[in-house]
Design an enzyme around this catalytic site. Structure first.
Site, mmCIF file in Angstrom:
data_model
loop_
_atom_site.group_PDB
_atom_site.id
_atom_site.type_symbol
_atom_site.label_atom_id
_atom_site.label_comp_id
_atom_site.label_asym_id
_atom_site.label_seq_id
_atom_site.Cartn_x
_atom_site.Cartn_y
_atom_site.Cartn_z
ATOM 1 C CG HIS A 1 6.934 -9.581 -1.652
ATOM 2 N ND1 HIS A 1 5.869 -9.992 -0.897
ATOM 3 C CD2 HIS A 1 7.378 -8.439 -1.093
ATOM 4 C CE1 HIS A 1 5.680 -9.132 0.083
ATOM 5 N NE2 HIS A 1 6.578 -8.179 -0.008
ATOM 6 C CG ASP B 1 -2.317 1.762 3.128
ATOM 7 O OD1 ASP B 1 -3.346 1.144 2.816
ATOM 8 O OD2 ASP B 1 -1.599 2.372 2.304
ATOM 9 C CG ASP C 1 9.047 5.111 3.442
ATOM 10 O OD1 ASP C 1 9.393 3.929 3.373
ATOM 11 O OD2 ASP C 1 8.451 5.591 4.444
ATOM 12 C CE1 TYR D 1 14.256 -8.525 2.494
ATOM 13 C CE2 TYR D 1 12.857 -7.069 3.779
ATOM 14 C CZ TYR D 1 13.237 -7.607 2.559
ATOM 15 O OH TYR D 1 12.585 -7.208 1.429
ATOM 16 C CD1 TRP E 1 7.235 0.006 10.663
ATOM 17 C CD2 TRP E 1 6.425 0.477 8.642
ATOM 18 N NE1 TRP E 1 6.674 -1.155 10.164
ATOM 19 C CE2 TRP E 1 6.168 -0.890 8.922
ATOM 20 C CE3 TRP E 1 6.004 0.993 7.406
ATOM 21 C CZ2 TRP E 1 5.511 -1.742 8.024
ATOM 22 C CZ3 TRP E 1 5.349 0.143 6.510
ATOM 23 C CH2 TRP E 1 5.118 -1.201 6.819
HETATM 24 N N1 GLN Z 1 -0.642 2.007 -0.130
HETATM 25 C C1 GLN Z 1 0.643 1.419 0.021
HETATM 26 C C2 GLN Z 1 1.141 0.909 -1.312
HETATM 27 O O1 GLN Z 1 0.376 0.440 -2.076
HETATM 28 C C3 GLN Z 1 0.621 0.278 1.021
HETATM 29 C C4 GLN Z 1 1.998 -0.313 1.240
HETATM 30 C C5 GLN Z 1 2.081 -1.336 2.343
HETATM 31 O O2 GLN Z 1 1.095 -1.803 2.850
HETATM 32 N N2 GLN Z 1 3.259 -1.728 2.731
HETATM 33 O O3 GLN Z 1 2.292 0.959 -1.616
#
Ligand code: GLN
Ligand code: ZN
Length: 765
Positions: free
Chosen positions: A705, A612, A502, A525, A574
Site C-alpha cells: 500500500h 486467491d 477487478d 472506506y 465481494w
Molecule cells: N492476485 C491478486 C493481485 O495480485 C490478489 C489481490 C488481493 O489479494 N486482493 O492483485
C-alpha cells in the site's frame, strides 16, 4: 398509525459527488468551503428524498466526510497527540487520522508527517471504520457539535430527524489502546466517557431533538461478562439524566439473543433489531420489552439489493403489532442503508427483467413506507400487486434457475474435494518438476496497472480498438512483466493481470448468473467505493476465462508461470449474493466453475495455479457456534472442490490478506503453498502461530500500500526474525499482496531487493 424508519442513508451522493470533491480537496484543487457545501447538499438531498417518500423517522448525523466512528473520536476529543500537534483545521485532523498526512513545509506552515490510525472492517461488511485509539492521556470533552449542527440543518429545512450515534459501549469496545498505553483497557474509560455522551444528548434535546438512535452493534457478538455489564452501567447512567431525547438502542447484522441479559430492563424508549438476518430472535427480544418500549422492526434489508417481499414483511410486522399494538411498532430498514448503492434509477443498462428484482437505497426508503402503510390499514393494493408480480417473476425466471448446475452441485462428494495424495507426497512429486531453490521467490499476481493499461482497456470496452489490437496490447504488457521478472531473478513468475479490471468482476463477467451495475457504488472506506457485482442466478462457466493469457505468458519463458484465479468464497463475499439460495450453495456453484478453469489451465500446461481467497476471513460468522463451524467447513470445501481436480504434480497456491488469519482455517484448504499479508503485523505471536503450519508458506515481506522501498538489509533482517521461529525449507519469499496500485519504479526496486535478500539466505542455509 405504524411509523416508518430509515436507520441511515448512503452519504456518497447519487453521482459519487463526495468522492470527487473530497479527492479534489486532498489534491488542493477545491477549497474547504466547496467541500463543506457539497456535504451539505448531499445531506439535504437525502433528507428531502426520505421526507418526500413519507418516512416518519429520518436519521441525521448519518453523514460523514470519512467515517462515522472517526467522527465520534473527533467529537469526543479522542485524538492522539501526534495529530493535534500540527494545529490542523478540524476536517484536516479528521483526514489525517483517517488516511495519514504527509506535507512539505511551506513559508507559513511546518512540515506534517503522520500515519493513519488503524482501519478495520465494520463487522462482517466490506465497510471499514477507523479504530478509536485511546491512551492514558485521552481526555474526553466535546470538541465541536457535529450531531447538533446537522440536526439543526435538517430542522431549518423543515425536517425533524432522529440523530444517530454509535453508542458508548460499542464505541469503546471497537477501539484499542494506543502504542504508548498498551495496558489500557478501553472499556475502563466508560465512566469518564458517559458524561460527555450525556452532554451531547442534552445539547441535541435543547436543539429540539425528541429522539436519538444509539447504535450498539457489538450486541451481536460474543461478549464477555464485563462488556455485558457495561450496558447496564451506560444506559442506567443515561436513564438518570433529565432532559435527554428518547433513546432507541439499535443493533444489526445478527441476533442479540445470547446477550439479552445485557439489555433487559435498560431504561431506554425502545429497541431496534435486525429481523432480516435473524427473524427467529423475535419471541426472545419481544419478551424483554417493558409495556411502554417500542420495537423497531428491521425488515427491509440494509445489506443487500433485493426488492423487499411486501407480503412477507407485512406478515412479520403484523405479528409484532398483535403483541405490542400499532403505537409501539415501527417498520424499519434492518441497518443503515450505507451498504447499498444509492439509486436504481441511475442504472440504464440493466436487463429490465432483472432490474425489476432490485431495490437500492432510494427504493428501500419507499419500501419501508409501503409496508408501514400496509400494516396501518392504508390502501397500497397497487404497490402490493406489482411487488407480488416481481417476486414471482424472480422465483420462476430461467435466469435464476439452471437445473444442470443444481444437479452438479448435488453430486459434489468428498472425493471431489480431496487432492489425490496428501501434501508430503505431492511435495515430493512437485520438487522433481520444479527443482526450486531454497527461499523461492514469487509475487502475488498483479503488476502496476498503468494509465496506459486503463486507457487501452477503456478503448477496448468502447470499441475504439479491435479485440485483436487489444490482445496484442495485453500480450505486450505480459511480455514486459515476464522479462522483468526473469531479469531480476524471480523463481515463480506471474503474467501480471493487465487484462483485469477487478479480481472479482473480471471473472464475474464471464460467469453465467452474474450481473453488473454501472453506478452501484458502495463506500468501502474513506473515498474508496466499490461496485459489487450481483449474483442473480445459478452460476456456471460457459468457457475458459483466463487460459489464453496464462498460456501466452508460459509460452515465452522457461520458468514456471502461475495461473491466477479468484477463489469461490472471495467471488461470493465481494458480490451481492442471492437471498433465495444459501451462501454455501452459491460458493459451491462458483467452486465448480473454478474447478473447470483450474483443470483447463492444467490441461493447457500451466503447472502452478494460484486461487486467491483474501475474503475468507471476513466471511466468518460473527459469533462462535454452529453457523461459524458450518462456514469454516463449506468455505474450505468450496476451495478444495475448485482445486482438487488436478494431479499431484500441479502446485496449488493460495493467498490471503486484509485480516488476522487463523492458521487452522488456512490448513483446511490444503493448498501446497500459501502467501499471506504479514509485513505490518508487529505482534511476535502472530509468527509463532504459523510455525506449525504444515504446508509451505510465504509471509508477506513488504507493504504494497505504500510507495516506500525497503532496502536489501531490511528484507534480510525481516527474514532473519522470521527464521528464528520458522523452518527455512517451508519458507517462500514474496510481497504482502498484488502490486497493481504501485508504480513501476518502486516495484522494480523493492522486488530487486527482495530477491537479493533471498539469495543471501540461500548462501547462509
Ligand atoms: N492476485 C491478486 C493481485 O495480485 C490478489 C489481490 C488481493 O489479494 N486482493 O492483485
Ligand atoms: Zn492480497
Amino acid at each position: 398509525m405504524v411509523q416508518s424508519s430509515v436507520l441511515g442513508f448512503p452519504r456518497i451522493g447519487a453521482n459519487r459527488e463526495l468522492k470527487k470533491t473530497t479527492e479534489a480537496y486532498w489534491q488542493g484543487k477545491v477549497s474547504v468551503e466547496e467541500l463543506l457545501k457539497v456535504g451539505k447538499e448531499i445531506r439535504a438531498n437525502n433528507w428531502k428524498l426520505q421526507k418526500e417518500a413519507g418516512v416518519d423517522v429520518i436519521a441525521s448525523n448519518d453523514f460523514s466526510y470519512y467515517d462515522q466512528v472517526l467522527d465520534l473520536s473527533l467529537l469526543f476529543n479522542v485524538i492522539p497527540e501526534r495529530y493535534t500537534k500540527y494545529n490542523l483545521a478540524p476536517i484536516d485532523t479528521l483526514f489525517a487520522m483517517g488516511r495519514g498526512l504527509q506535507r512539505k513545509a511551506t513559508e507559513t506552515e511546518k512540515a506534517v508527517d503522520v500515519t493513519a490510525l488503524e482501519m478495520v472492517k465494520w463487522f462482517d461488511s466490506n465497510y471499514h471504520y477507523v479504530r478509536p485509539t485511546f491512551s492514558h492521556s485521552t481526555q474526553f470533552k466535546l470538541n465541536g457539535q457535529k450531531p447538533v449542527d446537522e440536526f439543526l440543518e435538517a430542522k431549518a429545512l423543515g425536517i425533524q430527524t432522529r440523530p444517530v450515534l454509535v453508542g458508548p459501549v460499542s464505541y469503546l469496545f471497537l477501539g484499542k489502546a494506543d502504542k504508548d498505553s498498551l495496558d489500557l483497557e478501553p472499556l475502563s474509560l466508560l465512566e469518564k466517557l458517559l458524561p460527555v455522551y450525556a452532554e451531547i444528548l442534552k445539547k441535541l434535546a435543547e436543539a429540539g431533538a425528541t429522539q436519538v438512535q444509539l447504535d450498539e452493534p457489538i450486541l451481536v457478538l460474543d461478549l464477555p461478562e464485563n462488556v455485558q455489564a457495561a450496558f447496564k452501567t451506560a444506559y442506567k447512567f443515561l436513564g438518570k439524566q433529565s432532559g435527554l431525547p428518547a433513546i432507541t438502542l439499535a443493533t444489526y447484522f445478527g441476533t442479540v439473543v445470547p446477550n439479552l441479559n445485557a439489555i433487559k430492563n435498560l431504561p431506554v424508549a425502545g429497541f431496534h433489531f435486525d429481523f432480516v438476518r435473524n427473524p427467529e430472535q423475535f419471541d426472545d427480544v419481544v419478551s424483554i420489552l417493558n409495556d411502554k418500549q417500542t420495537l423497531s422492526v428491521g425488515v427491509v434489508d440494509g445489506r443487500n439489493i433485493w426488492k423487499n417481499d411486501f407480503a412477507k414483511s407485512s406478515a412479520f410486522v403484523q405479528k409484532a403489532i398483535e403483541k405490542l399494538g400499532k403505537d409501539r411498532v415501527i417498520v424499519a430498514t434492518s441497518s443503515s442503508l450505507l451498504h447499498t448503492p444509492v439509486d436504481l434509477e441511475n442504472e440504464k443498462k440493466l436487463n429490465p427483467e432483472i432490474k425489476d428484482w432490485f431495490s437500492f437505497a432510494t427504493q428501500k426508503v419507499k419500501e419501508v413506507v409501503v409496508v408501514a402503510k400496509n400494516v396501518s390499514g392504508e390502501d397500497v393494493s397497487a404497490e402490493l400487486a406489482a411487488n407480488a408480480k416481481s417476486i414471482a417473476s424472480r422465483a420462476s425466471s430461467n435466469i435464476t434457475n439452471d437445473a444442470a448446475v443444481k444437479k452438479r452441485v448435488a453430486a459434489i462428494d468428498e472425493k471431489m474435494a480431496t487432492r489425490a495424495a496428501p501434501f508430503p507426497q505431492r511435495l515430493e512429486e512437485q520438487e522433481k518438476v520444479f527443482n526450486l531453490p531454497l527461499f523461492p521467490t514469487t509475487t502475488i499476481g498483479s503488476f502496476p496497472q498503468t494509465k496506459d493499461i486503463r486507457i487501452n482497456r477503456n478503448k477496448f470496452v468502447k470499441g475504439t480498438i479491435t479485440p485483436e489490437q487489444y490482445e496484442q496490447f495485453i500480450n505486450a504488457e505480459i511480455e514486459k512483466v515476464i522479462r522483468f521478472q526473469e531479469e531480476i531473478g524471480l523463481d515463480v513468475l506471474v503474467h501480471g493481470e493487465p487484462e483485469r479490471n477487478d479480481m472479482v468482476q473480471y471473472f464475474g463477467e464471464q460467469i453465467n448468473g452474474y450481473t453488473f451495475t454501472t453506478n452501484g457504488w458502495v463506500q468501502s472506506y474513506g473515498s474508496r467505493y466499490v461496485r459489487p457485482p450481483i449474483i442473480v442466478g445459478d452460476l456456471s462457466r460457459p468457457k475458459a476465462m483466463s487460459v489464453k493469457e496464462s498460456v501466452y505468458a508460459q509460452s515465452i519463458t522457461t520458468k514456471p508461470v502461475k495461473g491466477m484465479l479468484t477463489g469461490p468464497v472471495t467471488c461470493l463475499r465481494w458480490s451481492f449474493p442471492r437471498n433465495d439460495v444459501d451462501q454455501e450453495t452459491q460458493a459451491l456453484q462458483l467452486a465448480l466453475a473454478l474447478r473447470d478453469e483450474v483443470n483447463d489451465l492444467e490441461a493447457a500446461g500451466i503447472k502452478v495455479i494460484q486461487v486467491d481467497e483474501p475474503a475468507i476471513r471476513e466471511g466468518l460468522p460473527l459469533r462462535a457456534g454452529a453457523e461459524r463451524a458450518a462456514y469454516l467447513k463449506w468455505a474450505a470445501e468450496a476451495f478444495r472442490v475448485a482445486t482438487s481436480g488436478v494431479s499431484n504434480k500441479t502446485q496449488i497456491h493460495s493467498h490471503f490478506c486484509y485480516s488476522d488469519l487463523d492458521p487452522n482455517h488456512i490448513k483446511a484448504l490444503d493448498a501446497d503453498v500459501v502467501s499471506i499479508e504479514f509485513s505490518k503485523k508487529d505482534d511476535p505471536n502472530y509468527i509463532a502461530e504459523f510455525q506449525n503450519y504444515p504446508n509451505h508458506i510465504g509471509l508477506g515481506l513488504f507493504d504494497i500500500h505504500s510507495p516506500r522501498v525497503p532496502s536489501t538489509e531490511e528484507f534480510i533482517s525481516k527474514i532473519e526474525t522470521i527464521m528464528k521461529s520458522y523452518p527455512a525449507e517451508k519458507f517462500w519469499v514474496n510481497p504482502d499482496c498484488g502490486l497493481k496500485t504501485r508504480g513501476w519504479e518502486e516495484t522494480r526496486l523493492s522486488l530487486t531487493h527482495m530477491v537479493e535478500a533471498a539469495k543471501h539466505f540461500r548462501e547462509v542455509y
